[in-house]
Enzyme design. Sequence first.
Site, short mmCIF file in Angstrom:
data_model
loop_
_atom_site.label_atom_id
_atom_site.label_comp_id
_atom_site.label_asym_id
_atom_site.label_seq_id
_atom_site.Cartn_x
_atom_site.Cartn_y
_atom_site.Cartn_z
N ARG A 161 -10.23 -4.97 20.63
CA ARG A 161 -9.51 -6.18 19.44
C ARG A 161 -8.04 -5.94 20.90
O ARG A 161 -7.59 -4.97 21.52
CB ARG A 161 -8.77 -5.18 19.01
CG ARG A 161 -9.25 -5.59 17.86
CD ARG A 161 -9.36 -6.11 16.50
NE ARG A 161 -8.56 -4.80 16.46
CZ ARG A 161 -8.35 -4.60 15.04
NH1 ARG A 161 -9.01 -5.03 13.66
NH2 ARG A 161 -7.70 -3.12 14.41
N VAL A 215 -8.81 0.54 9.26
CA VAL A 215 -10.31 0.53 9.54
C VAL A 215 -11.13 1.45 8.17
O VAL A 215 -12.32 0.84 7.92
CB VAL A 215 -10.15 1.16 11.01
CG1 VAL A 215 -9.78 2.44 10.52
CG2 VAL A 215 -12.24 0.81 11.09
N SER A 218 0.16 -5.22 10.80
CA SER A 218 -1.49 -5.33 11.35
C SER A 218 -0.64 -5.71 12.98
O SER A 218 -0.16 -6.39 13.62
CB SER A 218 -1.86 -6.42 11.28
OG SER A 218 -2.95 -7.40 12.05
N TYR A 253 3.50 -5.82 17.93
CA TYR A 253 3.53 -4.43 16.55
C TYR A 253 4.71 -3.09 17.00
O TYR A 253 6.02 -2.88 16.51
CB TYR A 253 2.43 -4.34 15.48
CG TYR A 253 2.99 -3.55 15.13
CD1 TYR A 253 3.20 -3.61 13.82
CD2 TYR A 253 2.07 -1.88 14.63
CE1 TYR A 253 3.13 -3.56 12.55
CE2 TYR A 253 2.53 -1.56 14.09
CZ TYR A 253 3.06 -1.96 12.67
OH TYR A 253 2.92 -0.90 11.38
N ASP A 267 12.54 -11.98 0.05
CA ASP A 267 12.16 -11.46 1.47
C ASP A 267 12.97 -10.87 1.99
O ASP A 267 14.35 -11.52 1.75
CB ASP A 267 11.98 -12.48 1.77
CG ASP A 267 10.73 -13.00 2.78
OD1 ASP A 267 10.90 -12.33 4.13
OD2 ASP A 267 9.27 -13.08 2.97
N LYS A 322 8.28 -1.93 16.49
CA LYS A 322 9.34 -0.64 15.53
C LYS A 322 9.70 -0.43 16.32
O LYS A 322 10.87 0.24 16.09
CB LYS A 322 7.61 0.11 15.37
CG LYS A 322 6.47 -0.74 14.35
CD LYS A 322 7.48 -0.51 12.79
CE LYS A 322 6.03 -1.08 11.64
NZ LYS A 322 7.45 -1.22 10.19
N ASN A 359 -2.61 6.80 11.22
CA ASN A 359 -3.44 6.07 10.91
C ASN A 359 -3.20 6.10 8.96
O ASN A 359 -4.15 6.95 8.89
CB ASN A 359 -4.09 5.82 11.40
CG ASN A 359 -3.83 5.19 12.57
OD1 ASN A 359 -3.62 5.40 13.39
ND2 ASN A 359 -4.64 3.91 12.75
N PHE A 396 0.44 -1.24 0.29
CA PHE A 396 0.58 -0.11 0.37
C PHE A 396 0.61 1.30 -0.23
O PHE A 396 1.00 2.13 -0.87
CB PHE A 396 -0.73 -0.47 1.20
CG PHE A 396 -1.71 1.64 1.48
CD1 PHE A 396 -2.60 2.10 0.21
CD2 PHE A 396 -1.66 1.18 3.10
CE1 PHE A 396 -2.63 3.09 0.62
CE2 PHE A 396 -2.28 2.83 3.47
CZ PHE A 396 -2.55 3.45 2.77
N ILE A 397 1.86 1.94 0.94
CA ILE A 397 2.70 3.07 1.26
C ILE A 397 3.62 2.74 -0.04
O ILE A 397 3.88 3.82 -0.71
CB ILE A 397 2.68 2.90 2.81
CG1 ILE A 397 1.42 3.12 3.65
CG2 ILE A 397 3.48 4.07 2.65
CD1 ILE A 397 1.83 3.02 4.96
C1 UD1 Z 1 -2.70 0.99 12.51
C2 UD1 Z 1 -1.63 0.28 11.48
C3 UD1 Z 1 -0.62 -0.03 11.67
C4 UD1 Z 1 -0.42 1.52 11.97
C5 UD1 Z 1 -0.53 1.66 13.27
C6 UD1 Z 1 0.42 3.06 13.98
C7 UD1 Z 1 -3.35 -1.21 9.91
C8 UD1 Z 1 -3.60 -1.93 9.74
N1 UD1 Z 1 -2.95 -0.91 10.67
O1 UD1 Z 1 -2.62 0.63 13.59
O2 UD1 Z 1 0.56 -0.66 11.41
O3 UD1 Z 1 1.46 1.36 12.77
O4 UD1 Z 1 -2.01 2.79 12.61
O5 UD1 Z 1 -0.99 4.00 14.52
O6 UD1 Z 1 -3.23 0.40 8.86
N2 UD1 Z 1 -11.73 -1.11 14.37
C9 UD1 Z 1 -12.94 -1.33 14.47
N3 UD1 Z 1 -13.86 -2.03 13.25
C10 UD1 Z 1 -13.23 -2.82 12.02
C11 UD1 Z 1 -11.59 -2.25 12.06
C12 UD1 Z 1 -11.08 -2.19 12.57
O7 UD1 Z 1 -14.03 -0.38 15.46
O8 UD1 Z 1 -13.75 -3.23 11.59
C13 UD1 Z 1 -10.74 -0.58 15.48
C14 UD1 Z 1 -10.33 -1.30 15.99
O9 UD1 Z 1 -9.57 -2.20 16.60
C15 UD1 Z 1 -9.33 0.42 16.72
C16 UD1 Z 1 -9.52 0.78 15.31
O10 UD1 Z 1 -10.63 0.24 14.30
O11 UD1 Z 1 -9.28 0.83 17.10
C17 UD1 Z 1 -8.27 1.03 14.11
O12 UD1 Z 1 -7.61 -0.01 13.55
P1 UD1 Z 1 -6.51 0.08 12.64
O13 UD1 Z 1 -7.15 0.18 11.52
O14 UD1 Z 1 -6.58 -2.11 12.49
O15 UD1 Z 1 -4.98 0.54 12.89
P2 UD1 Z 1 -4.67 -0.10 13.73
O16 UD1 Z 1 -4.56 -0.74 15.05
O17 UD1 Z 1 -5.12 1.48 15.06
#
Ligand code: UD1
Length: 309
Positions: A268, A185, A78, A141, A53, A145, A170, A11-12
Amino acid sequence: MRALVTGGAGFIGSHIVQRLADTGHDVVVLDNFLTGKRENLAGISGVRIVEDDVRDPKAVEASAAGCEVIFHEAAIVSVPSSVERPQESHDVNIQGTLNVLQAARVARVRRVVFASSAAIYGEEPTLPKVESMRPEPISPYGVEKITSEHYLATWSKLFGVETVALRYFNVFGPRQDPSSPYSGVISVFVDRVLAGKPITFFGDGTQSRDFVFVGNVVDANILAATKRGVSGGVFNIACGARTTLVELATLIERAAGRTVARSVAPARAGDIKDSVADIDRARAELGYAPKVDVEDGLRQLVDHVRASR
Ligand code: UD1
């Protein structure tokens, strides 16, 4: 210049590759195509693709030969997958970084720019997050980092490899894959809203994040690769604005012109509650400024996803 982008089909990474190629640079992509996709690089010219890899030191060393800069984006990105499979996450996210630094040393690469994460702040409750705060990761994770950041700073001191760590908050935008249970998300919500399907908040939806459009992150990477006097530095890369998931859902619905049902599920493991960045250091030292705000970025993303369906 010639640059290596690890994870360049992801992606990035693919957005960095595109910007480099568009501005006349030679690019080598190292990607194992587990989550990266060839279609992310379709139509970008001047790119050499190496399917291998970051866990293999020889592969990284061979790809780095003749490169001036390495953008190290290859990772398992993730938080929950690092909780479920910490060994695999460790191997990619820590050993991979060490291999990149060793390759940089051997190949006499001028600078390594590393994709770090806001996850390193973890439980530290103060907002906004400032780079000088003590890291308190609460997931494997986050540990991976911050460990990688320590490796970078040490390689810069011991071996003179210039390093810059960018703590991404994010990141969202086109090409972020919505299809895995670990997907970001915004990619999931946009996909579901456009399909008229319900969305789920893990927790009550009051958790907040500093969402940043991928184009801003590419800007930060180019600055981090070229700016003098920033070696050994770490920088928050975000918009400096906080959005709850409930607010996010409403913004996406507005951009998409439709609403969907909402439900809640348990929070989560390893999830942080709130996250927002102080971006003053990046502004002052890198000259970074987020050009696209969250609402504009969401509109661009919705248009892109709609057009590609
Ligand atoms: C994300 C990044 C991670 C990065 C970090 C920096 C992804 C997959 N992860 O982690 O690589 O280093 O930001 O801050 O891009 N959620 C919902 N419903 C959903 C999906 C997610 O409620 O269907 C919630 C999750 O529980 C979380 C929030 O949305 O509270 C953000 O989740 P996610 O997008 O996975 O990002 P991070 O865990 O913050």
